[in-house]
Design a protein around this motif. Sequence first.
Motif, PDB file in Angstrom:
ATOM      1  N   GLY A   1      15.576 -44.029 107.842  1.00  0.00           N
ATOM      2  CA  GLY A   1      16.480 -43.044 108.436  1.00  0.00           C
ATOM      3  C   GLY A   1      16.790 -41.921 107.461  1.00  0.00           C
ATOM      4  N   PRO A   2      16.780 -40.691 107.922  1.00  0.00           N
ATOM      5  CA  PRO A   2      16.750 -40.250 109.320  1.00  0.00           C
ATOM      6  C   PRO A   2      15.340 -40.017 109.884  1.00  0.00           C
ATOM      7  CG  PRO A   2      17.139 -38.367 107.909  1.00  0.00           C
ATOM      8  CD  PRO A   2      17.057 -39.576 106.997  1.00  0.00           C
ATOM      9  N   ASP A   3      14.302 -40.471 109.181  1.00  0.00           N
ATOM     10  CA  ASP A   3      12.924 -40.202 109.604  1.00  0.00           C
ATOM     11  C   ASP A   3      12.306 -41.439 110.270  1.00  0.00           C
ATOM     12  OD1 ASP A   3      12.980 -37.581 108.504  1.00  0.00           O
ATOM     13  OD2 ASP A   3      12.708 -38.449 106.516  1.00  0.00           O
ATOM     14  N   ILE A   4      11.032 -41.262 110.714  1.00  0.00           N
ATOM     15  CA  ILE A   4      10.227 -42.319 111.354  1.00  0.00           C
ATOM     16  C   ILE A   4      11.026 -43.044 112.442  1.00  0.00           C
ATOM     17  CG2 ILE A   4       8.566 -44.164 110.998  1.00  0.00           C
ATOM     18  CD1 ILE A   4       8.267 -43.450 108.167  1.00  0.00           C
ATOM     19  N   ALA A   5      11.483 -42.288 113.404  1.00  0.00           N
ATOM     20  CA  ALA A   5      12.270 -42.850 114.500  1.00  0.00           C
ATOM     21  C   ALA A   5      11.411 -43.759 115.370  1.00  0.00           C
ATOM     22  CB  ALA A   5      12.858 -41.736 115.349  1.00  0.00           C
ATOM     23  N   PRO A   6      11.997 -44.800 115.936  1.00  0.00           N
ATOM     24  CA  PRO A   6      11.257 -45.653 116.879  1.00  0.00           C
ATOM     25  C   PRO A   6      11.019 -44.943 118.202  1.00  0.00           C
ATOM     26  CG  PRO A   6      13.556 -46.325 116.749  1.00  0.00           C
ATOM     27  CD  PRO A   6      13.359 -45.280 115.689  1.00  0.00           C
TER      28      PRO A   6
ATOM     29  N   ILE B   1      13.830 -43.346 120.526  1.00  0.00           N
ATOM     30  CA  ILE B   1      14.507 -42.108 120.121  1.00  0.00           C
ATOM     31  C   ILE B   1      13.494 -41.164 119.470  1.00  0.00           C
ATOM     32  CG2 ILE B   1      16.851 -43.018 119.904  1.00  0.00           C
ATOM     33  CD1 ILE B   1      16.277 -43.123 116.814  1.00  0.00           C
ATOM     34  N   ASN B   2      12.301 -41.154 119.974  1.00  0.00           N
ATOM     35  CA  ASN B   2      11.213 -40.382 119.371  1.00  0.00           C
ATOM     36  C   ASN B   2      11.648 -38.949 119.082  1.00  0.00           C
ATOM     37  OD1 ASN B   2       8.677 -39.683 118.461  1.00  0.00           O
ATOM     38  ND2 ASN B   2       7.858 -39.315 120.505  1.00  0.00           N
ATOM     39  N   LYS B   3      11.410 -38.513 117.832  1.00  0.00           N
ATOM     40  CA  LYS B   3      11.695 -37.158 117.338  1.00  0.00           C
ATOM     41  C   LYS B   3      13.191 -36.869 117.207  1.00  0.00           C
ATOM     42  CE  LYS B   3       7.333 -35.327 119.102  1.00  0.00           C
ATOM     43  NZ  LYS B   3       6.655 -34.301 119.933  1.00  0.00           N
ATOM     44  N   GLN B   4      14.017 -37.906 117.312  1.00  0.00           N
ATOM     45  CA  GLN B   4      15.435 -37.749 117.046  1.00  0.00           C
ATOM     46  C   GLN B   4      15.757 -38.360 115.687  1.00  0.00           C
ATOM     47  OE1 GLN B   4      18.022 -38.797 120.451  1.00  0.00           O
ATOM     48  NE2 GLN B   4      16.131 -39.021 121.650  1.00  0.00           N
ATOM     49  N   ARG B   5      17.009 -38.227 115.267  1.00  0.00           N
ATOM     50  CA  ARG B   5      17.421 -38.733 113.964  1.00  0.00           C
ATOM     51  C   ARG B   5      17.509 -40.250 113.981  1.00  0.00           C
ATOM     52  NH1 ARG B   5      22.864 -36.994 110.595  1.00  0.00           N
ATOM     53  NH2 ARG B   5      23.779 -39.011 111.075  1.00  0.00           N
ATOM     54  N   ASN B   6      16.822 -40.878 113.082  1.00  0.00           N
ATOM     55  CA  ASN B   6      16.801 -42.330 112.965  1.00  0.00           C
ATOM     56  C   ASN B   6      18.005 -42.802 112.150  1.00  0.00           C
ATOM     57  OD1 ASN B   6      15.899 -44.934 113.235  1.00  0.00           O
ATOM     58  ND2 ASN B   6      14.209 -44.738 111.791  1.00  0.00           N
ATOM     59  N   ALA B   7      18.369 -44.063 112.306  1.00  0.00           N
ATOM     60  CA  ALA B   7      19.495 -44.633 111.568  1.00  0.00           C
ATOM     61  C   ALA B   7      19.338 -46.146 111.519  1.00  0.00           C
ATOM     62  CB  ALA B   7      20.818 -44.265 112.252  1.00  0.00           C
ATOM     63  N   PRO B   8      20.021 -46.819 110.580  1.00  0.00           N
ATOM     64  CA  PRO B   8      19.841 -48.262 110.408  1.00  0.00           C
ATOM     65  C   PRO B   8      20.307 -49.088 111.590  1.00  0.00           C
ATOM     66  CG  PRO B   8      21.571 -47.422 108.973  1.00  0.00           C
ATOM     67  CD  PRO B   8      20.859 -46.244 109.507  1.00  0.00           C
ATOM     68  N   GLU B   9      21.103 -48.530 112.482  1.00  0.00           N
ATOM     69  CA  GLU B   9      21.520 -49.284 113.663  1.00  0.00           C
ATOM     70  C   GLU B   9      20.328 -49.682 114.544  1.00  0.00           C
ATOM     71  OE1 GLU B   9      23.188 -46.131 116.784  1.00  0.00           O
ATOM     72  OE2 GLU B   9      23.537 -45.543 114.694  1.00  0.00           O
ATOM     73  N   HIS B  10      19.192 -49.009 114.358  1.00  0.00           N
ATOM     74  CA  HIS B  10      18.009 -49.322 115.170  1.00  0.00           C
ATOM     75  C   HIS B  10      17.169 -50.446 114.569  1.00  0.00           C
ATOM     76  CE1 HIS B  10      18.793 -45.961 117.805  1.00  0.00           C
ATOM     77  NE2 HIS B  10      18.926 -45.177 116.754  1.00  0.00           N
ATOM     78  N   LEU B  11      17.531 -50.904 113.378  1.00  0.00           N
ATOM     79  CA  LEU B  11      16.706 -51.913 112.709  1.00  0.00           C
ATOM     80  C   LEU B  11      16.570 -53.212 113.513  1.00  0.00           C
ATOM     81  CD1 LEU B  11      15.085 -52.475 110.098  1.00  0.00           C
ATOM     82  CD2 LEU B  11      17.162 -53.497 109.163  1.00  0.00           C
TER      83      LEU B  11
END
Length: 264
Positions: free
Chosen positions: A206-211, A214-224
Amino acid sequence: MWTDTHLHLDASEYDRDLLAVVQRARELHVTRFVLPAVGAFNFDTVKELAHRTRGAVYCLGIHPMFVDNAKEEDLLTLQRKIKDSIDDPKFAGLGEIGLDGFVPGLNWEKQVRFFYAQLKMARDFDVPVVMHVRKALDPVLKGLRIYKPRSGIAHAFNGSFQQADHFLNLNMCLGFGGACTFTRALQLRRLAAQLPDHAIVLETDGPDIAPEWINKQRNAPEHLPRIAQTIADLRGTSVDLLSALSQANATRALPALSTQALPS
């Protein structure tokens, strides 16, 4: 409990809402974080943020995509900062360092010079490394064979099974994250499914390599956790077993994580 092994938290993007980012992650049982630097300009920032964040550790290093704008004296600054941090239980090693063969126009010779200089520091100080290896797996392996740092993580791994074996034989773990959630990523999903248990470390970057969701949005550890569910499904195991596996591997690669008490 989850350990997010690769999370960019820097002043420019996350500092203003750090508490909210971390709180959302903790609500989903992501409780430990690795915060890598990208250049001399944020060495102090990641250290400060790690000390402000329960369960966080930090790495110091010059990212290959930032090498073109780095000064030679930044390597001396890095060496001094490592000396100052070597007894800090929140200091996890050198990162994010490595090579990038994907972005056009980067100075390859300077990348290699800075990478080798940082690998030498990792060897001399006996600390782990967190590495950027995009389109540069074999050159990174060459550096690892020369300097032989103690352990580390090849972040966002996407190579062949043979290359994976070479990293594992050099005491490296391999990071997998949001890119595995795309069904078109066939080779990456085969790797995530078939590599041995001791290879896998989960990450978000995060904030890169989004799943995918949320493609092309800001990534975050909540998605782990949801990323982990995808990888667990690929491996035919439970998400709880994958969580325990990833934490054990991450702690082996970055022993500083073992010093951080998990928040209740």
